[in-house]
Design a protein around this motif. Structure first.
Motif, PDB file in Angstrom:
ATOM      1  N   ILE A 187       0.845  -1.200   0.000  1.00  0.00           N
ATOM      2  CA  ILE A 187       0.000   0.000   0.000  1.00  0.00           C
ATOM      3  C   ILE A 187       0.883   1.253   0.000  1.00  0.00           C
ATOM      4  N   LEU A 188       1.871   1.273   0.894  1.00  0.00           N
ATOM      5  CA  LEU A 188       2.784   2.421   0.979  1.00  0.00           C
ATOM      6  C   LEU A 188       3.543   2.615  -0.334  1.00  0.00           C
ATOM      7  N   GLN A 189       3.972   1.484  -0.922  1.00  0.00           N
ATOM      8  CA  GLN A 189       4.711   1.567  -2.181  1.00  0.00           C
ATOM      9  C   GLN A 189       3.824   2.108  -3.307  1.00  0.00           C
ATOM     10  N   LYS A 190       2.636   1.529  -3.449  1.00  0.00           N
ATOM     11  CA  LYS A 190       1.731   1.929  -4.531  1.00  0.00           C
ATOM     12  C   LYS A 190       1.294   3.382  -4.408  1.00  0.00           C
ATOM     13  N   MET A 191       1.128   3.842  -3.159  1.00  0.00           N
ATOM     14  CA  MET A 191       0.653   5.206  -2.940  1.00  0.00           C
ATOM     15  C   MET A 191       1.799   6.194  -2.771  1.00  0.00           C
ATOM     16  N   ASN A 192       3.029   5.661  -2.886  1.00  0.00           N
ATOM     17  CA  ASN A 192       4.236   6.482  -2.807  1.00  0.00           C
ATOM     18  C   ASN A 192       4.302   7.262  -1.492  1.00  0.00           C
ATOM     19  N   MET A 193       4.035   6.564  -0.399  1.00  0.00           N
ATOM     20  CA  MET A 193       4.071   7.181   0.924  1.00  0.00           C
ATOM     21  C   MET A 193       5.020   6.403   1.826  1.00  0.00           C
ATOM     22  N   THR A 194       5.448   7.050   2.920  1.00  0.00           N
ATOM     23  CA  THR A 194       6.497   6.439   3.730  1.00  0.00           C
ATOM     24  C   THR A 194       5.998   5.844   5.042  1.00  0.00           C
ATOM     25  N   ASN A 195       4.873   6.326   5.556  1.00  0.00           N
ATOM     26  CA  ASN A 195       4.431   5.822   6.858  1.00  0.00           C
ATOM     27  C   ASN A 195       2.913   5.932   7.016  1.00  0.00           C
ATOM     28  N   LEU A 196       2.423   5.405   8.140  1.00  0.00           N
ATOM     29  CA  LEU A 196       0.986   5.387   8.421  1.00  0.00           C
ATOM     30  C   LEU A 196       0.407   6.796   8.525  1.00  0.00           C
ATOM     31  N   SER A 197       1.191   7.711   9.087  1.00  0.00           N
ATOM     32  CA  SER A 197       0.739   9.099   9.228  1.00  0.00           C
ATOM     33  C   SER A 197       0.378   9.701   7.863  1.00  0.00           C
ATOM     34  N   ASP A 198       1.208   9.392   6.855  1.00  0.00           N
ATOM     35  CA  ASP A 198       0.924   9.875   5.487  1.00  0.00           C
ATOM     36  C   ASP A 198      -0.407   9.313   4.980  1.00  0.00           C
ATOM     37  N   LEU A 199      -0.632   8.022   5.263  1.00  0.00           N
ATOM     38  CA  LEU A 199      -1.879   7.374   4.817  1.00  0.00           C
ATOM     39  C   LEU A 199      -3.095   8.009   5.482  1.00  0.00           C
ATOM     40  N   VAL A 200      -2.984   8.273   6.783  1.00  0.00           N
ATOM     41  CA  VAL A 200      -4.102   8.872   7.525  1.00  0.00           C
ATOM     42  C   VAL A 200      -4.416  10.275   6.981  1.00  0.00           C
ATOM     43  N   GLN A 201      -3.364  11.067   6.773  1.00  0.00           N
ATOM     44  CA  GLN A 201      -3.573  12.422   6.224  1.00  0.00           C
ATOM     45  C   GLN A 201      -4.238  12.365   4.852  1.00  0.00           C
ATOM     46  N   TYR A 202      -3.801  11.415   4.039  1.00  0.00           N
ATOM     47  CA  TYR A 202      -4.393  11.239   2.709  1.00  0.00           C
ATOM     48  C   TYR A 202      -5.875  10.849   2.826  1.00  0.00           C
ATOM     49  N   ALA A 203      -6.157   9.887   3.733  1.00  0.00           N
ATOM     50  CA  ALA A 203      -7.535   9.404   3.911  1.00  0.00           C
ATOM     51  C   ALA A 203      -8.459  10.529   4.364  1.00  0.00           C
ATOM     52  N   VAL A 204      -7.978  11.364   5.273  1.00  0.00           N
ATOM     53  CA  VAL A 204      -8.780  12.500   5.754  1.00  0.00           C
ATOM     54  C   VAL A 204      -9.020  13.493   4.611  1.00  0.00           C
ATOM     55  N   ALA A 205      -7.960  13.795   3.868  1.00  0.00           N
ATOM     56  CA  ALA A 205      -8.067  14.773   2.778  1.00  0.00           C
ATOM     57  C   ALA A 205      -9.022  14.319   1.679  1.00  0.00           C
ATOM     58  N   HIS A 206      -9.132  13.001   1.484  1.00  0.00           N
ATOM     59  CA  HIS A 206      -9.989  12.482   0.403  1.00  0.00           C
ATOM     60  C   HIS A 206     -11.274  11.849   0.928  1.00  0.00           C
ATOM     61  N   HIS A 207     -11.607  12.177   2.170  1.00  0.00           N
ATOM     62  CA  HIS A 207     -12.894  11.756   2.767  1.00  0.00           C
ATOM     63  C   HIS A 207     -13.067  10.235   2.768  1.00  0.00           C
ATOM     64  N   LEU A 208     -11.959   9.529   3.032  1.00  0.00           N
ATOM     65  CA  LEU A 208     -12.031   8.064   3.092  1.00  0.00           C
ATOM     66  C   LEU A 208     -12.227   7.584   4.524  1.00  0.00           C
ATOM     67  N   ILE A 209     -12.293   8.507   5.466  1.00  0.00           N
ATOM     68  CA  ILE A 209     -12.598   8.158   6.857  1.00  0.00           C
ATOM     69  C   ILE A 209     -13.876   8.881   7.230  1.00  0.00           C
ATOM     70  N   ASN A 210     -14.863   8.120   7.738  1.00  0.00           N
ATOM     71  CA  ASN A 210     -16.106   8.721   8.203  1.00  0.00           C
ATOM     72  C   ASN A 210     -16.192   8.594   9.707  1.00  0.00           C
ATOM     73  N   ASN A 211     -16.752   9.578  10.356  1.00  0.00           N
ATOM     74  CA  ASN A 211     -16.947   9.497  11.789  1.00  0.00           C
ATOM     75  C   ASN A 211     -17.874   8.324  12.093  1.00  0.00           C
ATOM     76  N   GLY A 212     -17.443   7.471  13.014  1.00  0.00           N
ATOM     77  CA  GLY A 212     -18.286   6.350  13.413  1.00  0.00           C
ATOM     78  C   GLY A 212     -18.189   5.149  12.502  1.00  0.00           C
ATOM     79  N   SER A 213     -17.330   5.222  11.457  1.00  0.00           N
ATOM     80  CA  SER A 213     -17.237   4.089  10.552  1.00  0.00           C
ATOM     81  C   SER A 213     -16.235   3.091  11.045  1.00  0.00           C
TER      82      SER A 213
END
Length: 213
Positions: A187-213
């Motif tokens: 996942i990190l390789q495909k998305m060209n990211m280095t750590n979990l923090s990058d993934l979380v920031q990306y998910a928030v920015a693209h509305h892939l995390i919903n409150n209560g989900s």
């Protein structure tokens, strides 16, 4: 009469759905399933017309479960019910074989319409999801990184960005810790990211995390 099997690991959700459908003359809830394995067992042993299924349950779940059910019962209509509002979840479910997709938030007002529609052989999806499906078959230069993930990788990604540990994800999806770790690395390789923090920031920015989900 439309016979329904409700598959959801939350008792309160199953009871709520039954209350919505209680008293509707042409709809009958004939069974319930509490996880992916239970759902498969009921699909194999019971007679019903529509599977109303949560996208995220313990055991076999999500796109994997949809695909297996469609392999075994290709004509069975599946209506997905989920907390996820982001279209990417819906697109993957529809591509796997689901006939409709409904958020739990809208179930109170749209459930009956959605059930009748999928039972009659027609799809039930939002305009936004229809657009995403159409865009998926068109060439595009600006595809977002998460769309390149496989269905299993996207499922692991979804759990990671919600704060679940590798072990918790393995337990939930019935995968080994090593397998989940491998998915995380890809996942990190495909998305060209280095750590979990990058993934979380990306998910928030693209509305892939919903409150209560």
């Amino acid at each position: 009469m439309i016979r329904i099997l409700i598959a959801d690991d939350h008792t309160i959700m199953r009871e709520g759905l039954k209350r919505i459908l209680d008293g509707i003359e042409d709809v009958q809830v004939v069974g319930e399933a509490v996880d992916g394995f239970d759902t498969l067992e009921k699909v194999r042993t019971m007679e019903f017309d529509v599977l109303l299924m949560d996208l995220s349950m313990p055991g076999r779940s999500g796109v994997d479960l949809i695909r297996q059910i469609k392999d075994e019962s290709p004509k069975l209509p599946i209506l997905i019910l989920t907390m996820h509002e982001e279209e990417q979840y819906a697109v993957r479910a529809i591509r796997a074989g689901a006939r409709g997709y409904l958020t739990k938030e809208s179930a109170g007002t749209q459930l009956l319409t959605a059930l009748r529609k999928v039972a009659s052989g027609r799809p039930y999806i939002s305009i936004e999801v229809a657009e995403q499906l159409a865009m998926n078959v068109m060439p595009a230069d600006d595809n977002l990184p998460h769309t390149a993930l496989s269905d299993r990788e996207f499922e692991v990604f979804s759990h990671l960005v919600k704060g679940k540990s590798i072990t918790e994800i393995g337990d939930f999806l019935h995968l080994s810790v090593k397998t989940v770790s491998t998915h995380k690395m890809r996942i990190l390789q495909k998305m060209n990211m280095t750590n979990l923090s990058d993934l979380v920031q990306y998910a928030v920015a693209h509305h892939l995390i919903n409150n209560g989900s």
